[in-house]
Each structure stands twice: as structure tokens, then as C-alpha cells.
Design a protein around this motif. Structure first.
Motif, PDB file in Angstrom:
ATOM      1  N   VAL A 190       0.833  -1.151   0.059  1.00  0.00           N
ATOM      2  CA  VAL A 190      -0.056  -0.006  -0.032  1.00  0.00           C
ATOM      3  C   VAL A 190       0.798   1.201   0.048  1.00  0.00           C
ATOM      4  O   VAL A 190       2.027   1.301   0.368  1.00  0.00           O
ATOM      5  CB  VAL A 190      -1.009  -0.074   1.316  1.00  0.00           C
ATOM      6  CG1 VAL A 190      -1.683  -1.169   1.311  1.00  0.00           C
ATOM      7  CG2 VAL A 190      -0.252   0.275   2.341  1.00  0.00           C
ATOM      8  N   GLY A 191       0.497   2.350  -0.132  1.00  0.00           N
ATOM      9  CA  GLY A 191       0.860   3.857  -0.288  1.00  0.00           C
ATOM     10  C   GLY A 191       0.281   4.786  -0.855  1.00  0.00           C
ATOM     11  O   GLY A 191      -0.859   4.591  -1.671  1.00  0.00           O
ATOM     12  N   LEU A 192       0.718   5.950  -0.689  1.00  0.00           N
ATOM     13  CA  LEU A 192       0.087   7.142  -1.532  1.00  0.00           C
ATOM     14  C   LEU A 192       0.464   7.007  -2.947  1.00  0.00           C
ATOM     15  O   LEU A 192       1.079   6.279  -3.270  1.00  0.00           O
ATOM     16  CB  LEU A 192       0.659   8.442  -0.815  1.00  0.00           C
ATOM     17  CG  LEU A 192       0.367   8.849   0.608  1.00  0.00           C
ATOM     18  CD1 LEU A 192       1.120   9.977   0.995  1.00  0.00           C
ATOM     19  CD2 LEU A 192      -1.202   8.926   0.798  1.00  0.00           C
ATOM     20  N   PRO A 193      -0.330   7.680  -3.832  1.00  0.00           N
ATOM     21  CA  PRO A 193       0.115   7.695  -5.251  1.00  0.00           C
ATOM     22  C   PRO A 193       1.240   8.188  -5.588  1.00  0.00           C
ATOM     23  O   PRO A 193       1.962   9.191  -4.914  1.00  0.00           O
ATOM     24  CB  PRO A 193      -1.086   8.783  -5.936  1.00  0.00           C
ATOM     25  CG  PRO A 193      -2.077   8.873  -4.830  1.00  0.00           C
ATOM     26  CD  PRO A 193      -1.502   8.757  -3.578  1.00  0.00           C
ATOM     27  N   ASN A 194       1.844   7.554  -6.645  1.00  0.00           N
ATOM     28  CA  ASN A 194       3.355   7.872  -7.150  1.00  0.00           C
ATOM     29  C   ASN A 194       4.514   7.857  -6.175  1.00  0.00           C
ATOM     30  O   ASN A 194       5.357   8.528  -6.271  1.00  0.00           O
ATOM     31  CB  ASN A 194       3.209   9.319  -7.654  1.00  0.00           C
ATOM     32  CG  ASN A 194       2.110   9.582  -8.786  1.00  0.00           C
ATOM     33  OD1 ASN A 194       1.851   8.550  -9.471  1.00  0.00           O
ATOM     34  ND2 ASN A 194       1.890  10.987  -9.106  1.00  0.00           N
ATOM     35  N   ASN A 246       2.163   8.016 -13.960  1.00  0.00           N
ATOM     36  CA  ASN A 246       2.181   9.230 -13.273  1.00  0.00           C
ATOM     37  C   ASN A 246       0.801   9.829 -13.166  1.00  0.00           C
ATOM     38  O   ASN A 246       0.654  11.036 -13.306  1.00  0.00           O
ATOM     39  CB  ASN A 246       3.073  10.052 -13.868  1.00  0.00           C
ATOM     40  CG  ASN A 246       3.486  11.505 -13.069  1.00  0.00           C
ATOM     41  OD1 ASN A 246       3.345  11.645 -11.876  1.00  0.00           O
ATOM     42  ND2 ASN A 246       3.841  12.496 -13.905  1.00  0.00           N
ATOM     43  N   PHE A 247      -0.154   9.088 -12.457  1.00  0.00           N
ATOM     44  CA  PHE A 247      -1.410   9.656 -12.144  1.00  0.00           C
ATOM     45  C   PHE A 247      -2.013   8.878 -11.316  1.00  0.00           C
ATOM     46  O   PHE A 247      -1.838   7.563 -11.095  1.00  0.00           O
ATOM     47  CB  PHE A 247      -2.268   9.778 -13.515  1.00  0.00           C
ATOM     48  CG  PHE A 247      -2.710   8.680 -14.071  1.00  0.00           C
ATOM     49  CD1 PHE A 247      -3.420   7.640 -13.933  1.00  0.00           C
ATOM     50  CD2 PHE A 247      -1.756   8.212 -15.322  1.00  0.00           C
ATOM     51  CE1 PHE A 247      -3.799   6.454 -14.523  1.00  0.00           C
ATOM     52  CE2 PHE A 247      -2.066   7.013 -15.987  1.00  0.00           C
ATOM     53  CZ  PHE A 247      -2.839   6.092 -15.802  1.00  0.00           C
ATOM     54  N   SER A 285       5.061  13.656 -10.079  1.00  0.00           N
ATOM     55  CA  SER A 285       4.395  14.254  -8.939  1.00  0.00           C
ATOM     56  C   SER A 285       4.092  13.531  -7.827  1.00  0.00           C
ATOM     57  O   SER A 285       3.983  12.361  -7.696  1.00  0.00           O
ATOM     58  CB  SER A 285       3.151  15.036  -9.505  1.00  0.00           C
ATOM     59  OG  SER A 285       2.071  13.985  -9.812  1.00  0.00           O
ATOM     60  N   HIS A 286       4.192  14.449  -6.814  1.00  0.00           N
ATOM     61  CA  HIS A 286       3.481  13.647  -5.337  1.00  0.00           C
ATOM     62  C   HIS A 286       2.365  14.348  -5.139  1.00  0.00           C
ATOM     63  O   HIS A 286       2.131  15.556  -5.098  1.00  0.00           O
ATOM     64  CB  HIS A 286       4.736  14.126  -4.269  1.00  0.00           C
ATOM     65  CG  HIS A 286       4.508  13.378  -3.092  1.00  0.00           C
ATOM     66  ND1 HIS A 286       3.507  13.512  -2.163  1.00  0.00           N
ATOM     67  CD2 HIS A 286       5.289  12.342  -2.505  1.00  0.00           C
ATOM     68  CE1 HIS A 286       3.697  12.603  -1.269  1.00  0.00           C
ATOM     69  NE2 HIS A 286       4.823  11.785  -1.062  1.00  0.00           N
TER      70      HIS A 286
END
Length: 369
Positions: free
Chosen positions: A6-10, A30-31, A112-113
Motif C-alpha cells: 500500500v501507499g500514497l499515489p506515485n 504518473n497519475f 508528481s507527489h
């Protein structure tokens, strides 16, 4: 046994999954939400001990222990409130046995973050908060009812209330429930199993670094190791993905070149094997070996498994037919040069039904129908 990524995007989550499974099964983009449905892959737990056993036994086949990894879609703030399919993704996490949380440490202007700035500790806090809130939501409506039933001397309600109250109190402090698992009685652990709490699962944090940060890996590790609530490993997911398709010798040469450029030994360069072994350990797993000319193999069992139950892993009938186990430590087996020489040197022990199998045991089971 399944470990969910699991994790945040990107942050490199799908890239890590691809590297682990030696495939391009997961879309890395990258989205947000390039991954919707979980991707699943089975990964060998590479262990040089098995390599040496196979060499000594001149085995035709070598079979490593395995782990199942699940690439779960990104989580975001307010996932616990259903934001961006959050309920669906949290439900996917409930189905795994351990949580591997990927956090980003690499800088890349082309990727991007979601929070606009690289901050691993903040990212960990965001994900942990959503998992904690989801668990709290499971408990808070039940506590008043259970408390009332407990006051009426309902023993099951008393036990359930005691366990849930302990967990809720630690969640209110924004801590993971697994941090108080030792404070729960065996009966309490049993009664809360159906809740399948997210924060009661074993955790592992993966700090995803860039290739040019590998030389500083030990310093980066020291910087964060005491600031995360559970185990931490470093991996360069992008580098590992680039090595997909290389055989073991090519990988070793590639990593040796990196280590030489860093003026370090290859063992000081973090790799996927470190992650896999740590995840295996966090699940409370270990393995014993069997080794013959036909096959050398690692068999996965829970720690503290007794010999008859270990035999069951090989074949379900072996547990009831179990009589004795011939046991030798893998190093003694290798140094002696095989079974008959290990027996001649008195290195092989006969163990009975109460023997707890140790990690690295080489075992020959004896049966009687």
C-alpha cells in the motif's frame, strides 16, 4: 500467506510489485489510481542456505519458499470516509496477512507527489491515520452495547468489551493496535479475530530510494529507523525493475559494480531479497529443509511448529503417521557433506512429537502406517 503493498499515489508501489514478481503485471503511471483491482504475484524467498544444500546433495531441482504479494490501489486522505474508492481499497487490505507500506524518498520532477513535497514520515502518518480511523469506526458503535451486556454478567460480552476497549484506547492515541498485542490475553486475541483489524496486522515500511542514493543507504536508514513505528527496509524499486530479465549471475555482477562505485561490499547494498526476508519474518514464518538427489526444498511453517505439524506441510497424512524426525542443522549438513556422513559424525538427532522445528533444520521424517 499474503503481504499487501500500500501507499500514497506515485510512491513507486506498482514499480516495486513488478520488480518483486519479475513482471510488468502492474501499471506504473504518473497519475492516481492506475491500479484499481489488486495485482497478485507469488515470489521466491531466495536463501543461500538452500543453494548450498542443493549443491551438497547434487539435487536435480531446487524449490525455494514462496510468498504472495498483492499490489493494492493507492490510498489517500479520507480513504476511511470512502474518498476515492477508499472503502473498496481498505476492504482489499483486510484480506492480506501483513501490510507493506511504501513511502517515497526519491526526488523526480517528472513524477508528481500527491502532497507536493517529499516527506516520508508525513506519508506514513497519512496512511496510518486512515487505517486507524477505519478500525475505530468498527469499534465505537459496539462499545456502549457491549459495556451494557458486560454489566449484566455476560461473559462473552465482558471478554469482547475488554479487548475492544484496549484496542480503541491505543487507536485514540493514534498508535497501531499491533503495538499492544502482547497486552491482550489469548482469549481476547481469539475473540477479536473476526474483526480483522487493519492495524493489528504486521507492518513493514519500505523507503523507496533512487539509484544514486544507494551509496548513502546506511545513513538514510539510520535517519529513519527510530522514527517509524515498525520495521524499515530500503529499496530502489526503479533499479530493481530495470533488472527484470537478468539472471542471478548478471544481477550479482550489476550490484557488485554499484557496491564498488560506493566503496562498499555487495552485502551493504539494499535489495529486494532484504525486503522479502523481512516480510517473511514479520509474518511469523520460517522454514525447514529437505535435501536429496532428486530435490532440495524449503518448507514454510509458522515459528514454534512441532515436528508432526511440520510433516503435515509435506503431506497431510504425514502428521498422523509421524513416528520420529531425523534432524540436523543445515550448516552441519553442508560441512559433513550429506546424510550418511552427518550420521557418522553424530550430528543427526532423533526428535519426537514435542520437538519444535528450528529455522534452518534439515529433516528426514520417519512414519508408520
Amino acid at each position: 500467506m499474503k503481504a499487501g503493498i500500500v501507499g500514497l499515489p506515485n510512491v513507486g508501489k506498482s514499480t516495486l510489485f513488478n520488480a518483486l514478481t519479475q513482471s510488468y503485471a502492474a501499471q506504473a503511471a504518473n497519475f492516481p489510481f492506475a491500479t484499481i483491482e489488486p495485482n497478485v504475484g507469488i515470489v521466491d524467498v531466495k536463501d543461500p542456505r538452500l543453494d548450498k544444500l542443493a549443491e551438497v546433495s547434487n539435487s536435480q531441482k531446487k524449490i525455494y519458499a514462496t510468498m504472495k504479494f498483492v499490489d493494492i490501489a493507492w490510498l489517500v486522505k479520507w480513504a476511511s470516509q470512502g474518498e476515492w474508492l477508499g472503502n473498496k481499497f481498505l476492504a482489499n487490505i483486510r484480506e492480506v496477512d501483513a501490510i507493506i507500506q511504501v513511502v517515497r524518498y526519491f526526488e523526480d520532477p517528472d513524477v508528481s507527489h500527491v502532497e507536493w513535497k517529499i516527506d516520508p514520515l508525513r506519508d506514513i502518518e497519512i496512511i496510518n491515520t486512515e487505517l486507524i480511523l477505519a478500525d475505530m469506526a468498527q469499534i465505537e458503535d459496539k462499545l456502549p452495547y457491549l459495556h451494557k451486556k458486560a454489566q449484566q454478567k455476560d461473559k462473552d460480552a465482558q471478554l469482547t468489551y475488554s479487548a475492544l476497549k484496549k484496542i480503541y484506547d491505543v487507536l485514540e492515541q493514534w498508535k497501531l493496535a499491533i503495538q499492544i498485542q502482547d497486552q491482550l490475553t489469548d482469549a481476547e486475541k481469539q475473540i477479536i479475530k473476526p474483526y480483522n483489524f487493519l492495524t493489528m496486522k504486521p507492518f513493514l515500511y519500505v523507503l523507496n530510494i533512487w539509484e544514486d542514493q544507494l551509496c548513502e543507504a546506511s545513513k538514510i536508514y539510520d535517519q529513519f529507523k527510530d522514527k517509524v513505528p515498525w520495521d524499515l527496509v530500503l529499496v530502489s524499486a526503479k533499479l530493481e525493475e530495470e533488472m527484470i530479465g537478468l539472471d542471478e549471475d548478471e544481477k550479482k555482477e550489476f550490484l557488485s559494480d554499484i557496491a564498488q562505485n560506493c566503496n562498499k561490499s555487495p552485502q551493504q547494498i539494499p535489495t529486494l531479497n532484504d525486503l522479502i526476508k523481512t516480510a517473511f519474518d514479520r509474518l511469523g514464518l520460517m522454514y525447514f529443509f529437505t535435501s536429496w538427489e532428486k530435490e532440495s526444498r524449503a518448507w514454510t511453517i509458522k515459528k514454534w511448529t512441532k515436528a508432526p505439524q511440520a510433516a503435515w506441510v509435506i503431506h497431510t497424512d504425514f502428521e498422523k503417521w509421524f513416528v520420529k524426525a531425523e534432524v540436523v542443522n543445515w550448516q552441519d549438513f553442508v560441512q559433513a557433506g550429506w546424510w550418511h556422513k552427518a550420521r557418522e559424525k553424530g550430528l543427526v538427532r532423533l526428535e519426537g512429537k514435542e520437538y519444535e522445528v528450528q529455522d534452518g533444520d534439515v529433516i528426514l521424517f520417519r512414519f508408520a502406517k
